[in-house]
Design a protein around this motif. Structure first.
Motif, PDB file in Angstrom:
ATOM      1  N   GLN A   1      46.832   5.678 -22.550  1.00  0.00           N
ATOM      2  CA  GLN A   1      46.711   4.209 -23.259  1.00  0.00           C
ATOM      3  C   GLN A   1      47.998   4.171 -24.137  1.00  0.00           C
ATOM      4  O   GLN A   1      48.787   5.056 -24.547  1.00  0.00           O
ATOM      5  N   VAL A   2      48.462   2.630 -24.259  1.00  0.00           N
ATOM      6  CA  VAL A   2      49.387   2.223 -25.089  1.00  0.00           C
ATOM      7  C   VAL A   2      49.059   1.472 -26.329  1.00  0.00           C
ATOM      8  O   VAL A   2      47.988   0.692 -26.178  1.00  0.00           O
ATOM      9  N   THR A   3      49.443   1.705 -27.440  1.00  0.00           N
ATOM     10  CA  THR A   3      49.118   1.338 -28.509  1.00  0.00           C
ATOM     11  C   THR A   3      50.088  -0.030 -28.931  1.00  0.00           C
ATOM     12  O   THR A   3      51.168   0.277 -29.023  1.00  0.00           O
ATOM     13  N   ALA A   4      49.396  -0.994 -29.726  1.00  0.00           N
ATOM     14  CA  ALA A   4      50.351  -2.175 -30.086  1.00  0.00           C
ATOM     15  C   ALA A   4      49.575  -2.609 -31.526  1.00  0.00           C
ATOM     16  O   ALA A   4      48.349  -2.257 -31.624  1.00  0.00           O
ATOM     17  N   ASP A   5      50.291  -3.241 -32.490  1.00  0.00           N
ATOM     18  CA  ASP A   5      49.870  -3.500 -33.555  1.00  0.00           C
ATOM     19  C   ASP A   5      50.080  -5.197 -33.503  1.00  0.00           C
ATOM     20  O   ASP A   5      50.970  -5.670 -33.111  1.00  0.00           O
ATOM     21  N   ILE A   6      49.090  -5.898 -34.281  1.00  0.00           N
ATOM     22  CA  ILE A   6      49.045  -7.339 -34.300  1.00  0.00           C
ATOM     23  C   ILE A   6      48.717  -7.625 -35.552  1.00  0.00           C
ATOM     24  O   ILE A   6      47.994  -6.967 -36.367  1.00  0.00           O
TER      25      ILE A   6
ATOM     26  N   GLY B   1      51.919   0.170 -46.126  1.00  0.00           N
ATOM     27  CA  GLY B   1      52.340  -0.754 -45.355  1.00  0.00           C
ATOM     28  C   GLY B   1      51.170  -2.049 -45.149  1.00  0.00           C
ATOM     29  O   GLY B   1      50.091  -1.824 -45.895  1.00  0.00           O
ATOM     30  N   PRO B   2      51.656  -2.867 -44.399  1.00  0.00           N
ATOM     31  CA  PRO B   2      50.871  -4.397 -44.162  1.00  0.00           C
ATOM     32  C   PRO B   2      49.721  -3.893 -43.299  1.00  0.00           C
ATOM     33  O   PRO B   2      49.602  -3.102 -42.660  1.00  0.00           O
TER      34      PRO B   2
ATOM     35  N   ALA C   1      52.722   3.348 -52.395  1.00  0.00           N
ATOM     36  CA  ALA C   1      51.496   2.406 -53.081  1.00  0.00           C
ATOM     37  C   ALA C   1      50.639   1.952 -52.010  1.00  0.00           C
ATOM     38  O   ALA C   1      50.889   1.602 -50.927  1.00  0.00           O
ATOM     39  N   GLY C   2      49.347   2.076 -52.323  1.00  0.00           N
ATOM     40  CA  GLY C   2      48.110   1.670 -51.479  1.00  0.00           C
ATOM     41  C   GLY C   2      46.904   1.848 -52.010  1.00  0.00           C
ATOM     42  O   GLY C   2      46.431   2.090 -53.190  1.00  0.00           O
TER      43      GLY C   2
ATOM     44  N   ASP D   1      50.865   2.261 -41.567  1.00  0.00           N
ATOM     45  CA  ASP D   1      51.127   3.560 -41.768  1.00  0.00           C
ATOM     46  C   ASP D   1      50.099   4.211 -42.714  1.00  0.00           C
ATOM     47  O   ASP D   1      49.385   3.669 -43.130  1.00  0.00           O
ATOM     48  N   MET D   2      49.736   5.464 -42.668  1.00  0.00           N
ATOM     49  CA  MET D   2      49.113   6.186 -43.412  1.00  0.00           C
ATOM     50  C   MET D   2      49.649   7.410 -44.102  1.00  0.00           C
ATOM     51  O   MET D   2      50.253   8.133 -43.364  1.00  0.00           O
ATOM     52  N   ALA D   3      49.664   7.223 -45.374  1.00  0.00           N
ATOM     53  CA  ALA D   3      50.213   8.370 -46.347  1.00  0.00           C
ATOM     54  C   ALA D   3      49.508   9.483 -46.590  1.00  0.00           C
ATOM     55  O   ALA D   3      48.244   9.148 -47.182  1.00  0.00           O
ATOM     56  N   GLU D   4      49.884  10.704 -46.436  1.00  0.00           N
ATOM     57  CA  GLU D   4      49.159  12.035 -46.870  1.00  0.00           C
ATOM     58  C   GLU D   4      49.716  12.352 -47.933  1.00  0.00           C
ATOM     59  O   GLU D   4      50.949  12.655 -48.184  1.00  0.00           O
TER      60      GLU D   4
END
Length: 343
Positions: free
Chosen positions: A252-257, A203-204, A177-178, A60-63
């Motif tokens: 397009q389909v997005t995936a996280d690795i 997030g990680p 936190a980040g 994630d990206m926090a604004e």
């Protein structure tokens, strides 16, 4: 001059006799490969990997956004800083809110004075009512006026607290936190409510890829994805799909690795990934059976008579770290011996 032909004939005869006495050199005999270590190449089913570009990012990206409009009077962080959740990042100030809070303070003081007068009137009226001077109607009237004054005081205090809280919302806090990625709004700028002042990772760490929707149907959570170790400084060479997003954007389909030990210093870095989109037949050999000289790969092929000959082959990365896929140069059924076994 007449003796010269006889001399030449004698020399020729001597050379012929000497040549007949020489022994011919023996030709080298090809050595046979030992039976131990022989490998018959067979076609096997492996995963069909598609090269896909990815980017190193976080889940994630926090604004960090401004909650009120005003002037940015301070910015406490810069790009690259690590922040904790709730930490002060910046402060926005609106002078009108201070004036408004002062006006509500005056209204609260006036309402408090009116409530105090109403309480005093009620106390006197109740005393005179007990002495028989005032009737019940007069007591009820004064009691209602006192309750109205108390309600006005409560309303004035609520308005004053709301105005003070609105002014306190000028403090922009870290939502998570980040690490701060972007904090490029200079101090003194006018910001609007909802405007982003800083972007923070949350997030990680993950490698995010995009695939055409037709090929993305093969993506499944838990599938192993090959990552280019050279793009990750050799830290990780394989990852696992942890999420496939259900929405389709521009086809397009997005995936996280995820992978152990992903670097956290360069968010957005490009990473090459090999994603499984199906299965196919291929020739696979262990790396111990392939040698490389001057950029060319060779295998030791055992012929039908048991002799060994080196054959150039074209290879690529295999399904595992200790194997190579043979693209050309061999056929199913060919027998190999380990590289370096025969010299």
């Amino acid at each position: 001059m007449a003796a010269r032909p006889y001399l030449i004939g004698a020399l020729g005869a001597a050379l012929l006799l000497g040549a007949c006495g020489e022994t011919k050199p023996t030709l080298p005999v090809a050595k046979s490969a030992p039976m131990v270590g022989r490998l018959a190449i067979r076609s096997q089913l492996i995963a069909d990997l598609k090269p896909v570009p990815g980017a190193l990012t976080t889940r994630d990206m926090a604004e960090a956004r401004a909650r009120i409009s005003g002037l940015l009077v301070s910015l406490e962080v810069k790009e690259g800083d690590f922040v904790r959740q709730g930490q002060l990042i910046a402060r926005v100030k609106d002078d009108r809110l201070a004036l408004q809070t002062g006006a509500f303070d005056a209204q609260t003081a006036a309402a408090a004075a009116e409530a105090a007068r109403a309480r005093a009137d009620l106390a006197r009226t109740r005393t005179l009512f007990n002495q028989g001077v005032y009737a019940q109607a007069r007591l009820d009237q004064v009691d209602a006026q006192a309750k109205a004054a108390e309600a006005n005081l409560a309303a004035a205090r609520a308005q004053r607290d709301a105005s003070a809280e609105l002014g306190a919302q000028g403090a922009i806090l870290a939502p998570a936190a980040g690490r701060v990625l972007i904090a490029n709004v200079p101090v003194g700028s006018v910001v609007m409510a909802g405007q982003s002042v800083a972007r923070i990772t949350a997030g990680p760490m993950v490698v995010r890829i995009e695939l055409p929707e037709g090929q993305a149907r093969a993506l499944k959570v838990g599938d192993v994805v090959q990552l280019a170790a050279e793009d990750l400084r050799g830290i990780a060479a394989a990852g696992t799909i942890i999420q496939v997003y259900p929405s389709v954007t521009a086809g397009q389909v997005t995936a996280d690795i995820t992978a152990p030990g992903l670097p956290q210093d360069l968010i957005g870095q490009r990473v090459r990934a090999g994603v499984k989109v199906g299965e196919r037949q291929a020739l696979v050999a262990p790396r111990a059976y392939v040698s490389t000289r001057f950029g060319v790969d060779y295998v030791r092929l055992v012929r039908a008579d048991g002799a060994v000959s080196e054959t150039p082959v074209q290879t690529t990365a295999g399904p595992t770290a200790d194997t190579l896929e043979i693209l050309s140069g061999l056929r199913p059924g060919d027998v190999l011996t380990p590289a370096g076994a025969i010299r």
